[in-house]
Design a protein around this motif. Structure first.
Motif, PDB file in Angstrom:
ATOM      1  N   ASP A  12       2.058  61.758 137.097  1.00 45.50           N
ATOM      2  CA  ASP A  12       2.913  60.886 137.892  1.00 45.50           C
ATOM      3  C   ASP A  12       3.753  60.042 136.943  1.00 45.50           C
ATOM      4  O   ASP A  12       3.273  59.057 136.390  1.00 45.50           O
ATOM      5  N   PRO A  13       5.020  60.423 136.733  1.00 47.93           N
ATOM      6  CA  PRO A  13       5.867  59.687 135.787  1.00 47.93           C
ATOM      7  C   PRO A  13       6.133  58.247 136.222  1.00 47.93           C
ATOM      8  O   PRO A  13       6.546  57.427 135.406  1.00 47.93           O
ATOM      9  N   ASN A  14       5.854  57.923 137.482  1.00 49.57           N
ATOM     10  CA  ASN A  14       6.040  56.560 137.963  1.00 49.57           C
ATOM     11  C   ASN A  14       4.966  55.609 137.438  1.00 49.57           C
ATOM     12  O   ASN A  14       5.140  54.399 137.488  1.00 49.57           O
ATOM     13  N   LEU A  15       3.864  56.147 136.954  1.00 50.02           N
ATOM     14  CA  LEU A  15       2.770  55.323 136.438  1.00 50.02           C
ATOM     15  C   LEU A  15       2.693  55.315 134.921  1.00 50.02           C
ATOM     16  O   LEU A  15       2.040  54.463 134.334  1.00 50.02           O
ATOM     17  N   CYS A  16       3.346  56.254 134.260  1.00 45.18           N
ATOM     18  CA  CYS A  16       3.228  56.413 132.812  1.00 45.18           C
ATOM     19  C   CYS A  16       3.966  55.312 132.050  1.00 45.18           C
ATOM     20  O   CYS A  16       5.092  54.971 132.375  1.00 45.18           O
ATOM     21  N   TYR A  17       3.311  54.775 131.031  1.00 43.00           N
ATOM     22  CA  TYR A  17       3.992  53.794 130.173  1.00 43.00           C
ATOM     23  C   TYR A  17       4.131  54.308 128.742  1.00 43.00           C
ATOM     24  O   TYR A  17       4.456  53.565 127.835  1.00 43.00           O
ATOM     25  N   HIS A  18       3.921  55.585 128.552  1.00 42.50           N
ATOM     26  CA  HIS A  18       4.206  56.269 127.291  1.00 42.50           C
ATOM     27  C   HIS A  18       3.352  55.756 126.130  1.00 42.50           C
ATOM     28  O   HIS A  18       3.851  55.526 125.038  1.00 42.50           O
ATOM     29  N   SER A  19       2.057  55.614 126.391  1.00 41.68           N
ATOM     30  CA  SER A  19       1.127  55.219 125.328  1.00 41.68           C
ATOM     31  C   SER A  19       0.937  56.356 124.330  1.00 41.68           C
ATOM     32  O   SER A  19       0.527  56.121 123.207  1.00 41.68           O
TER      33      SER A  19
ATOM     34  N   SER B 194      -3.250  44.252 126.645  1.00 37.18           N
ATOM     35  CA  SER B 194      -2.981  45.039 125.446  1.00 37.18           C
ATOM     36  C   SER B 194      -1.995  44.285 124.554  1.00 37.18           C
ATOM     37  O   SER B 194      -1.116  43.577 125.044  1.00 37.18           O
ATOM     38  N   LYS B 195      -2.166  44.430 123.272  1.00 38.67           N
ATOM     39  CA  LYS B 195      -1.302  43.738 122.328  1.00 38.67           C
ATOM     40  C   LYS B 195       0.133  44.234 122.487  1.00 38.67           C
ATOM     41  O   LYS B 195       0.409  45.422 122.381  1.00 38.67           O
ATOM     42  N   ASN B 196       1.032  43.310 122.757  1.00 40.60           N
ATOM     43  CA  ASN B 196       2.458  43.606 122.901  1.00 40.60           C
ATOM     44  C   ASN B 196       2.747  44.649 123.972  1.00 40.60           C
ATOM     45  O   ASN B 196       3.720  45.391 123.871  1.00 40.60           O
ATOM     46  N   GLY B 197       1.874  44.726 124.986  1.00 36.59           N
ATOM     47  CA  GLY B 197       2.056  45.733 126.028  1.00 36.59           C
ATOM     48  C   GLY B 197       1.535  45.274 127.377  1.00 36.59           C
ATOM     49  O   GLY B 197       1.420  44.076 127.637  1.00 36.59           O
ATOM     50  N   PRO B 198       1.215  46.236 128.238  1.00 34.42           N
ATOM     51  CA  PRO B 198       0.877  45.935 129.625  1.00 34.42           C
ATOM     52  C   PRO B 198      -0.528  45.373 129.824  1.00 34.42           C
ATOM     53  O   PRO B 198      -1.342  45.327 128.895  1.00 34.42           O
ATOM     54  N   LEU B 199      -0.790  44.992 131.063  1.00 36.11           N
ATOM     55  CA  LEU B 199      -2.139  44.670 131.505  1.00 36.11           C
ATOM     56  C   LEU B 199      -2.752  45.974 131.990  1.00 36.11           C
ATOM     57  O   LEU B 199      -2.193  46.642 132.863  1.00 36.11           O
ATOM     58  N   LEU B 200      -3.872  46.368 131.416  1.00 37.54           N
ATOM     59  CA  LEU B 200      -4.551  47.599 131.799  1.00 37.54           C
ATOM     60  C   LEU B 200      -5.671  47.237 132.760  1.00 37.54           C
ATOM     61  O   LEU B 200      -6.591  46.496 132.410  1.00 37.54           O
TER      62      LEU B 200
ATOM     63  N   CYS C  53       5.894  42.196 130.541  1.00 38.89           N
ATOM     64  CA  CYS C  53       7.057  41.742 129.787  1.00 38.89           C
ATOM     65  C   CYS C  53       8.223  41.385 130.709  1.00 38.89           C
ATOM     66  O   CYS C  53       9.111  40.636 130.322  1.00 38.89           O
ATOM     67  N   GLY C  54       8.231  41.946 131.925  1.00 39.12           N
ATOM     68  CA  GLY C  54       9.296  41.668 132.878  1.00 39.12           C
ATOM     69  C   GLY C  54      10.498  42.591 132.797  1.00 39.12           C
ATOM     70  O   GLY C  54      11.452  42.435 133.551  1.00 39.12           O
ATOM     71  N   TYR C  55      10.479  43.573 131.926  1.00 38.42           N
ATOM     72  CA  TYR C  55      11.641  44.443 131.736  1.00 38.42           C
ATOM     73  C   TYR C  55      11.517  45.808 132.415  1.00 38.42           C
ATOM     74  O   TYR C  55      12.443  46.608 132.352  1.00 38.42           O
TER      75      TYR C  55
ATOM     76  N   ARG D 221      11.016  49.059 123.844  1.00 39.29           N
ATOM     77  CA  ARG D 221      12.471  49.000 123.632  1.00 39.29           C
ATOM     78  C   ARG D 221      12.941  47.556 123.475  1.00 39.29           C
ATOM     79  O   ARG D 221      13.823  47.261 122.660  1.00 39.29           O
ATOM     80  N   MET D 222      12.324  46.651 124.232  1.00 42.78           N
ATOM     81  CA  MET D 222      12.731  45.244 124.210  1.00 42.78           C
ATOM     82  C   MET D 222      12.010  44.443 123.130  1.00 42.78           C
ATOM     83  O   MET D 222      12.252  43.253 122.980  1.00 42.78           O
ATOM     84  N   ARG D 223      11.131  45.108 122.401  1.00 40.74           N
ATOM     85  CA  ARG D 223      10.361  44.471 121.313  1.00 40.74           C
ATOM     86  C   ARG D 223       9.576  43.254 121.797  1.00 40.74           C
ATOM     87  O   ARG D 223       9.527  42.214 121.152  1.00 40.74           O
ATOM     88  N   PHE D 224       8.956  43.432 122.962  1.00 37.72           N
ATOM     89  CA  PHE D 224       8.126  42.383 123.532  1.00 37.72           C
ATOM     90  C   PHE D 224       6.934  42.108 122.623  1.00 37.72           C
ATOM     91  O   PHE D 224       6.308  43.023 122.109  1.00 37.72           O
ATOM     92  N   THR D 225       6.649  40.840 122.405  1.00 38.10           N
ATOM     93  CA  THR D 225       5.473  40.468 121.629  1.00 38.10           C
ATOM     94  C   THR D 225       4.627  39.495 122.438  1.00 38.10           C
ATOM     95  O   THR D 225       5.153  38.621 123.135  1.00 38.10           O
ATOM     96  N   SER D 226       3.329  39.681 122.329  1.00 36.17           N
ATOM     97  CA  SER D 226       2.390  38.809 123.028  1.00 36.17           C
ATOM     98  C   SER D 226       2.390  37.443 122.377  1.00 36.17           C
ATOM     99  O   SER D 226       2.478  37.331 121.159  1.00 36.17           O
ATOM    100  N   ARG D 227       2.286  36.441 123.180  1.00 32.64           N
ATOM    101  CA  ARG D 227       2.148  35.080 122.651  1.00 32.64           C
ATOM    102  C   ARG D 227       0.675  34.764 122.555  1.00 32.64           C
ATOM    103  O   ARG D 227      -0.099  35.019 123.478  1.00 32.64           O
ATOM    104  N   ARG D 228       0.281  34.181 121.472  1.00 31.02           N
ATOM    105  CA  ARG D 228      -1.111  33.788 121.299  1.00 31.02           C
ATOM    106  C   ARG D 228      -1.344  32.449 121.960  1.00 31.02           C
ATOM    107  O   ARG D 228      -0.483  31.577 121.916  1.00 31.02           O
ATOM    108  N   ARG D 229      -2.514  32.310 122.576  1.00 29.69           N
ATOM    109  CA  ARG D 229      -2.875  31.014 123.159  1.00 29.69           C
ATOM    110  C   ARG D 229      -3.161  30.021 122.062  1.00 29.69           C
ATOM    111  O   ARG D 229      -3.672  30.361 120.999  1.00 29.69           O
ATOM    112  N   ALA D 230      -2.821  28.792 122.297  1.00 31.48           N
ATOM    113  CA  ALA D 230      -3.086  27.730 121.321  1.00 31.48           C
ATOM    114  C   ALA D 230      -4.599  27.572 121.163  1.00 31.48           C
ATOM    115  O   ALA D 230      -5.348  27.644 122.136  1.00 31.48           O
TER     116      ALA D 230
END
Length: 151
Positions: free
Chosen positions: A18-25, A93-99, A125-127, A140-149
């Motif tokens: 299902d290409p609608n679910l794939c995030y190309h891991s 996931s680091k710099n990626g989606p919620l699994l 990431c919102g994109y 593609r958008m070079r999203f990076t996770s923000r670390r909690r303080a």
């Protein structure tokens, strides 16, 4: 625009994508390149390896985009919620989606239940062009996770 489900069969097994679910891991490509190769027009060749190896690789798919149907058995993705694992796990996931994996129901903003396997990758990431699912746009958008303080 929703993309069409793809099915690939060999003796004893059918693999659905299902290409609608794939995030190309690319876990499938790295795990079993003889079966999963995007350079081919028919990119999934389930007969190129043993059924056990194909099943093991499909079960590694973090988004649920890959499912399988063994000959003579019910499709893996068709599990009823009561048959799914009792625990629901959400992994950031680091710099990626919620699994998300386990027993859950996913609804859209109108309250309609979205048909999903027992695992999905949700965009954080919102994109994405396929909300709420991750489509790999974070790369593609070079999203990076923000670390909690630190406390």
């Amino acid at each position: 625009m929703e993309k069409r489900l793809q099915s690939y069969s060999a003796a004893g097994i059918t693999v659905n994508f299902d290409p609608n679910l794939c995030y190309h891991s690319a876990i499938c490509l790295k795990s079993l390149p003889a079966v999963f190769d995007v350079r081919r027009r028919k990119w999934i060749e389930p007969g190129a390896s043993s059924i056990e190896e194909v099943v093991a690789t499909v079960e590694k798919c973090p988004s649920g985009a890959l499912t399988y149907l063994r000959e003579g058995q019910a499709e893996q993705v068709s599990e009823e919620p009561a048959e799914r694992p009792a625990i629901t796990m959400i992994q950031v996931s680091k710099n990626g989606p919620l699994l998300v994996q386990g027993n859950f129901v996913l609804q859209d903003e109108s309250g309609n239940v979205l048909n999903t396997p027992n695992r999905v990758a949700l965009c954080r990431c919102g994109y994405t062009d396929n909300s709420p699912f991750c489509d790999g746009s974070h790369q593609r958008m070079r999203f990076t996770s923000r670390r909690r303080a630190e406390d």
